[in-house]
Design a protein around this motif. Structure first.
Motif, PDB file in Angstrom:
ATOM      1  N   GLN A  13     -15.351  57.508   5.593  1.00 19.32           N
ATOM      2  CA  GLN A  13     -16.039  57.260   4.334  1.00 19.32           C
ATOM      3  C   GLN A  13     -17.447  57.828   4.419  1.00 19.32           C
ATOM      4  N   GLN A  14     -17.939  58.313   3.305  1.00 18.09           N
ATOM      5  CA  GLN A  14     -19.303  58.829   3.283  1.00 18.09           C
ATOM      6  C   GLN A  14     -20.275  57.722   3.673  1.00 18.09           C
ATOM      7  N   LEU A  15     -21.188  58.017   4.598  1.00 16.54           N
ATOM      8  CA  LEU A  15     -22.146  57.028   5.083  1.00 16.54           C
ATOM      9  C   LEU A  15     -23.068  56.606   3.942  1.00 16.54           C
ATOM     10  N   ARG A  16     -23.104  55.292   3.696  1.00 13.07           N
ATOM     11  CA  ARG A  16     -23.893  54.737   2.600  1.00 13.07           C
ATOM     12  C   ARG A  16     -24.760  53.582   3.108  1.00 13.07           C
ATOM     13  N   PRO A  17     -25.775  53.166   2.324  1.00 13.95           N
ATOM     14  CA  PRO A  17     -26.670  52.080   2.779  1.00 13.95           C
ATOM     15  C   PRO A  17     -25.938  50.808   3.175  1.00 13.95           C
ATOM     16  N   GLU A  18     -24.828  50.477   2.509  1.00 18.38           N
ATOM     17  CA  GLU A  18     -24.120  49.247   2.835  1.00 18.38           C
ATOM     18  C   GLU A  18     -23.454  49.285   4.207  1.00 18.38           C
ATOM     19  N   HIS A  19     -23.304  50.486   4.805  1.00 22.88           N
ATOM     20  CA  HIS A  19     -22.707  50.598   6.139  1.00 22.88           C
ATOM     21  C   HIS A  19     -23.682  50.208   7.236  1.00 22.88           C
ATOM     22  N   ARG A  49     -31.769  68.797   7.006  1.00 20.67           N
ATOM     23  CA  ARG A  49     -30.706  69.751   7.313  1.00 20.67           C
ATOM     24  C   ARG A  49     -29.371  69.064   7.606  1.00 20.67           C
ATOM     25  N   ILE A  50     -29.330  67.728   7.517  1.00 15.20           N
ATOM     26  CA  ILE A  50     -28.056  67.029   7.638  1.00 15.20           C
ATOM     27  C   ILE A  50     -27.430  67.004   6.252  1.00 15.20           C
ATOM     28  N   PHE A  51     -26.391  67.792   6.059  1.00 15.97           N
ATOM     29  CA  PHE A  51     -25.795  67.963   4.745  1.00 15.97           C
ATOM     30  C   PHE A  51     -24.783  66.872   4.414  1.00 15.97           C
ATOM     31  N   ALA A  52     -24.088  66.357   5.410  1.00 19.81           N
ATOM     32  CA  ALA A  52     -23.057  65.348   5.151  1.00 19.81           C
ATOM     33  C   ALA A  52     -22.826  64.538   6.413  1.00 19.81           C
ATOM     34  N   CYS A  53     -22.485  63.258   6.232  1.00 28.71           N
ATOM     35  CA  CYS A  53     -22.173  62.387   7.361  1.00 28.71           C
ATOM     36  C   CYS A  53     -21.199  61.321   6.882  1.00 28.71           C
ATOM     37  N   SER A  54     -20.047  61.244   7.544  1.00 23.83           N
ATOM     38  CA  SER A  54     -19.032  60.246   7.211  1.00 23.83           C
ATOM     39  C   SER A  54     -18.775  59.374   8.430  1.00 23.83           C
ATOM     40  N   MET A  55     -18.305  58.144   8.178  1.00 26.17           N
ATOM     41  CA  MET A  55     -18.125  57.176   9.250  1.00 26.17           C
ATOM     42  C   MET A  55     -16.723  56.602   9.235  1.00 26.17           C
ATOM     43  N   SER A  56     -16.195  56.371  10.429  1.00 28.62           N
ATOM     44  CA  SER A  56     -14.940  55.658  10.607  1.00 28.62           C
ATOM     45  C   SER A  56     -15.116  54.748  11.811  1.00 28.62           C
ATOM     46  N   SER A  57     -14.311  53.716  11.939  1.00 28.16           N
ATOM     47  CA  SER A  57     -14.471  52.781  13.060  1.00 28.16           C
ATOM     48  C   SER A  57     -13.147  52.135  13.415  1.00 28.16           C
ATOM     49  N   SER A 112     -32.864  55.838  12.899  1.00 30.89           N
ATOM     50  CA  SER A 112     -33.737  55.467  11.782  1.00 30.89           C
ATOM     51  C   SER A 112     -32.980  54.647  10.736  1.00 30.89           C
ATOM     52  N   PHE A 113     -31.728  54.986  10.513  1.00 27.52           N
ATOM     53  CA  PHE A 113     -30.904  54.274   9.534  1.00 27.52           C
ATOM     54  C   PHE A 113     -30.693  52.826   9.960  1.00 27.52           C
ATOM     55  N   VAL A 114     -30.383  52.607  11.248  1.00 29.02           N
ATOM     56  CA  VAL A 114     -30.134  51.255  11.740  1.00 29.02           C
ATOM     57  C   VAL A 114     -31.417  50.439  11.760  1.00 29.02           C
ATOM     58  N   GLU A 115     -32.524  51.060  12.177  1.00 29.20           N
ATOM     59  CA  GLU A 115     -33.777  50.325  12.339  1.00 29.20           C
ATOM     60  C   GLU A 115     -34.505  50.090  11.016  1.00 29.20           C
ATOM     61  N   LYS A 116     -34.582  51.133  10.173  1.00 31.75           N
ATOM     62  CA  LYS A 116     -35.401  51.038   8.964  1.00 31.75           C
ATOM     63  C   LYS A 116     -34.610  51.147   7.671  1.00 31.75           C
ATOM     64  N   GLY A 117     -33.340  51.522   7.768  1.00 34.93           N
ATOM     65  CA  GLY A 117     -32.541  51.696   6.558  1.00 34.93           C
ATOM     66  C   GLY A 117     -32.706  53.051   5.911  1.00 34.93           C
ATOM     67  N   ASN A 118     -33.371  53.993   6.614  1.00 35.01           N
ATOM     68  CA  ASN A 118     -33.570  55.339   6.062  1.00 35.01           C
ATOM     69  C   ASN A 118     -32.327  56.187   6.292  1.00 35.01           C
TER      70      ASN A 118
END
Length: 253
Positions: free
Chosen positions: A65-71, A115-123, A186-192
């Motif tokens: 799934q596309q990485l989103r703030p709720e992840h 320069r990060i164009f896309a990032c998806s996550m699975s677990s 940065s995403f985990v620590e600050k939500g960016n």
């Protein structure tokens, strides 16, 4: 121990120093003296760093799934120290010069340059998998696919791969992989969430009317802003014979 190190090759000495986080430059005698110093001082650390065992090379092909703030809530804690140690150790495992951490510095530039164009996550129960695209630093139209595995419990980086020559997996440590790791930190620590938005992610404001009409419904030829085009809009482009036939059929209904 000194005799043992004397029998080692220069490359092996450098890899051993890199695994301990030490500088790898100098002549062979300097490398041996540096290793002896690290041995005497227990690597200059109170607590030894436990390097995670590498994850089996398995990459899921579905469930992303596309990485989103709720992840953010489902992402493990990932620190810069963990990223740095992964780069040092994995590069040592691949017998590369590990004292050079320029990949992390260049990764910061890629991240800041969006320069990060896309990032998806699975677990799954034990791991977080990331996959996506990072643009090249110098060539605007060139991009690389990346794959990253992270321990779901500890946040330790386990595997990484990039299509660029420096990032070949399963433990690639190029600047493109570094940019993604730093983005996750940065995403985990600050939500960016520093991932470039696509054209469909932004509100298309040109579809929003300047003024909302709240009156009664009007026929097309009575709408004020269309009056000057009414004749053109309602003009039948067909030949006269076909227009007459249509009128006769309509009147007979």
């Amino acid at each position: 121990m000194a005799d043992k190190y004397k029998q080692w090759s220069v490359q092996r000495l450098k890899c051993e120093l890199a695994q301990r986080g030490a500088a790898c430059g100098g002549r062979k005698i300097n490398l041996i003296e540096r290793l002896e110093s690290y041995d005497r001082n227990k690597n200059f650390r109170e607590d030894p760093i436990i390097i995670p065992e590498p994850l089996d090379v398995f990459w899921p092909i579905t469930g992303f799934q596309q990485l989103r703030p709720e992840h953010r809530k489902s992402m493990p804690q990932l620190t810069y120290h963990q990223i740095e140690q992964y780069f040092l150790y994995r590069m040592a495992e691949d017998k590369q010069m590990t004292s050079d951490l320029k990949a992390l510095e260049k990764g910061k530039d890629l991240l800041n340059g969006e320069r990060i164009f896309a990032c998806s996550m699975s677990s799954d129960d034990a791991h977080i998998y990331l996959s996506g695209i990072v643009g090249a630093a110098m060539k605007q139209k060139l991009s690389y696919n990346f794959k990253i595995g992270i321990d779901k419990r500890t946040g330790d980086p386990l595997n990484s791969h990039c299509e660029c020559p420096a990032g070949k997996g399963p433990h690639g440590t190029c600047k493109h992989v570094a940019a993604v790791f730093l983005m996750v930190e940065s995403f985990v620590e600050k939500g960016n969430l520093t991932v470039r938005k696509g054209c469909t992610d932004n509100l298309q404001s040109f579809h929003v009317p300047k003024k909302i009409y709240d009156g009664k419904p009007l026929a097309a030829d009575r709408i004020p802003w269309k009056r000057k085009h009414t004749d053109e809009m309602l003009e039948d482009p067909r030949k006269d014979k076909l227009q007459v036939e249509t009128m006769i059929t309509f009147n007979n209904l």
